[in-house]
Motif scaffolding. Structure first.
Motif, short mmCIF file in Angstrom:
data_model
loop_
_atom_site.label_atom_id
_atom_site.label_comp_id
_atom_site.label_asym_id
_atom_site.label_seq_id
_atom_site.Cartn_x
_atom_site.Cartn_y
_atom_site.Cartn_z
N ARG A 108 -0.21 11.78 -9.62
CA ARG A 108 -0.83 12.75 -9.13
C ARG A 108 -0.92 13.80 -9.70
O ARG A 108 -0.19 14.22 -10.79
CB ARG A 108 -0.11 13.21 -7.59
N GLN A 159 2.34 1.69 -3.26
CA GLN A 159 1.50 2.14 -4.32
C GLN A 159 1.18 3.66 -4.16
O GLN A 159 0.77 4.35 -5.22
CB GLN A 159 0.10 1.46 -3.93
N GLY A 160 1.01 4.24 -3.01
CA GLY A 160 0.66 5.51 -2.68
C GLY A 160 2.03 6.41 -3.04
O GLY A 160 1.77 7.31 -3.60
N TYR A 161 3.14 6.13 -2.81
CA TYR A 161 4.19 6.73 -3.02
C TYR A 161 4.58 6.97 -4.60
O TYR A 161 4.79 7.95 -4.90
CB TYR A 161 5.47 6.31 -2.44
N ARG A 184 0.88 -1.05 0.15
CA ARG A 184 -0.05 -0.01 0.09
C ARG A 184 0.83 1.10 -0.14
O ARG A 184 0.61 2.17 -0.67
CB ARG A 184 -0.78 -0.06 1.26
N TRP A 185 1.98 1.23 0.94
CA TRP A 185 2.71 2.39 0.94
C TRP A 185 3.59 2.64 -0.44
O TRP A 185 3.41 3.77 -0.94
CB TRP A 185 3.89 2.30 1.86
#
Ligand code: FAD
Length: 380
Positions: free
Chosen positions: A341, A335-337, A332-333
């Motif tokens: 965006r 994926q977010g990093y 998850r980390w």
């Protein structure tokens, strides 16, 4: 190109072979031209990570959706031990695999052998010792990197040590990059993956080996040297007339950390799809939709990561620790990093321009130098 003409694919790496599988499965004639004697000749049973964090869907599911079976060794890795520049360890786990460790090279169980088997079974022809000197009018270009924005230098070896994935963030081991040790099934790869100071690559490798000997109990039997380069720069268009460029030949590579295999296979499949639909012009739209945001995000992340330095790596790992306390899921980390965006898209054009204007000319490089970077450049 008539529908009954054989579609030429230049290069039998992951991009070219996945393109050939897609085309041949759809009933098209395909001829893959490979300059080496076999598939996978760029590597020698190196262990590499097939990343599994840039999409919610598992990478093996995505490949299955392309008709590509995972009939190669793909060992799921749920845990990585990451060291900061002081050698302090941070253990990150994930319920779903963060990556699959695959073997690269002309060896049984490798990604190359698995893809070759599927391409041949689907009816593709592969010609070895057949370099594409002049590119045809139409077809798929999958020749791999044309430069070295990052280089890896390391050893392959046999070992009795248990499987594991170890990463070290330190500019003393791998400037602006990272060092890693992967062990799977009695084979190992230790590597310094550098984005700067390429000429001192051997020094970094020595330090990397010493680091993992101290911190991960590294023991190498029959070490063999390995290495190579990677290039990244998302193109504006990956099409030149009827030629569709895929994988690293197009600049599709993860600028942040060099996880290019997935980009190569996805782009190979999308290029083949565009040809099957008789719409080569649609290729730019296809890869732009699936890979564009990811490629731009990786380049923006790279520019930030490159500025971190040793103190910044320590801060980054503390930030991950905090995330893991709230939600113990390394995937998850990641994926977010690495996610695209809006702010990354806005920042990207500036970086792209800077990167292009700061590139050395292709023939630069000291003729007497024997570091991995100079050898890669001379081999082009
Ligand atoms: C040391 C190292 C470690 C890496 N680790 C990882 C990792 O852990 N995870 C990851 O995802 N990625 C990793 N990568 C990157 C990954 O290997 C590449 O992104 C990926 O292989 C690119 O696939 P490709 O098909 O575009 O090119 P390649 O794999 O380079 O395949 C190109 C093929 O084309 C052939 N060819 C070249 N020129 C011609 C020509 N003129 N005519 C005919 N054939 C030609 C070559 O011989 C080769 O077989 C690593 C790279 C290196 C160098």
């Amino acid at each position: 190109m008539n529908a009954e003409d054989s579609i030429p694919v230049c290069g039998a790496g992951p991009a070219g072979l996945v393109a050939a599988i897609t085309l041949a499965r759809a009933g098209r004639r395909v001829t893959v031209f490979e300059r080496h004697a076999d598939v996978g000749s760029r590597f020698h049973d190196d262990l590499q990570g097939l990343e599994n964090w840039t999409t919610e869907a598992d990478v093996l599911e995505e490949l299955a959706g392309f008709g590509v079976e995972a009939d190669f060794t793909a060992a799921p890795f749920h845990e990585a031990v990451v060291s900061d520049p002081e050698g302090r360890e941070h253990v990150y786990r994930s319920p779903r695999p963060m990556a699959y460790i695959v073997h690269r090279g002309a060896v049984p169980g490798s990604l190359a052998f698995g893809l070759r088997k599927q391409a041949l079974a689907a009816g593709a022809e592969i010609r070895f010792h057949a370099p594409c000197r002049q590119l045809p009018d139409g077809g798929i270009v999958a020749e791999g990197p044309h430069g070295a924005d990052a280089i890896g230098i390391g050893y392959l070896f046999d070992t009795d040590r248990a499987d594991g994935a170890f990463i070290a963030l330190s500019d003393d081991l791998a400037p602006r990059g990272y060092a890693y040790l992967l062990i799977q099934g009695g084979r190992g790869t230790v590597m310094s993956w550098l984005y700067d100071d390429f000429h001192r690559d051997r020094e970094y490798l020595q330090r990397t080996v010493a680091f993992f000997q101290r911190h991960a109990g590294l023991e190498m039997r029959e070490p063999r040297r390995t290495g190579g380069g990677a290039n990244f720069l998302p193109p504006r268009s990956a099409r030149r007339g009827g030629l569709l460029f895929t994988g690293e030949a197009a600049g599709f590579q993860d600028a942040l950390w060099g996880f290019g295999m997935r980009y190569a296979m996805v782009s190979g499949h999308l290029a083949a799809r565009a040809l099957l639909d008789n719409a080569p012009a649609a290729y730019d739209r296809l890869w732009g939709r699936r890979l564009g945001g990811q490629l731009r995000a990786a380049l923006v992340n790279r520019s930030i990561y490159a500025r971190l330095g040793n103190r910044g790596y320590t801060r980054l790992l503390r930030e991950i620790d905090r995330f893991m306390q709230r939600r113990p899921d390394g995937r998850r980390w990641l994926q977010g990093y690495t996610a695209p965006r809006l702010w990354k898209s806005l920042y990207f054009p500036l970086l792209r321009h800077r990167l292009i204007s700061s590139r050395p000319p292709p023939d630069a490089g000291d003729p007497d130098c024997d570091c991995t970077w100079c050898r890669c450049r001379r081999a082009r």
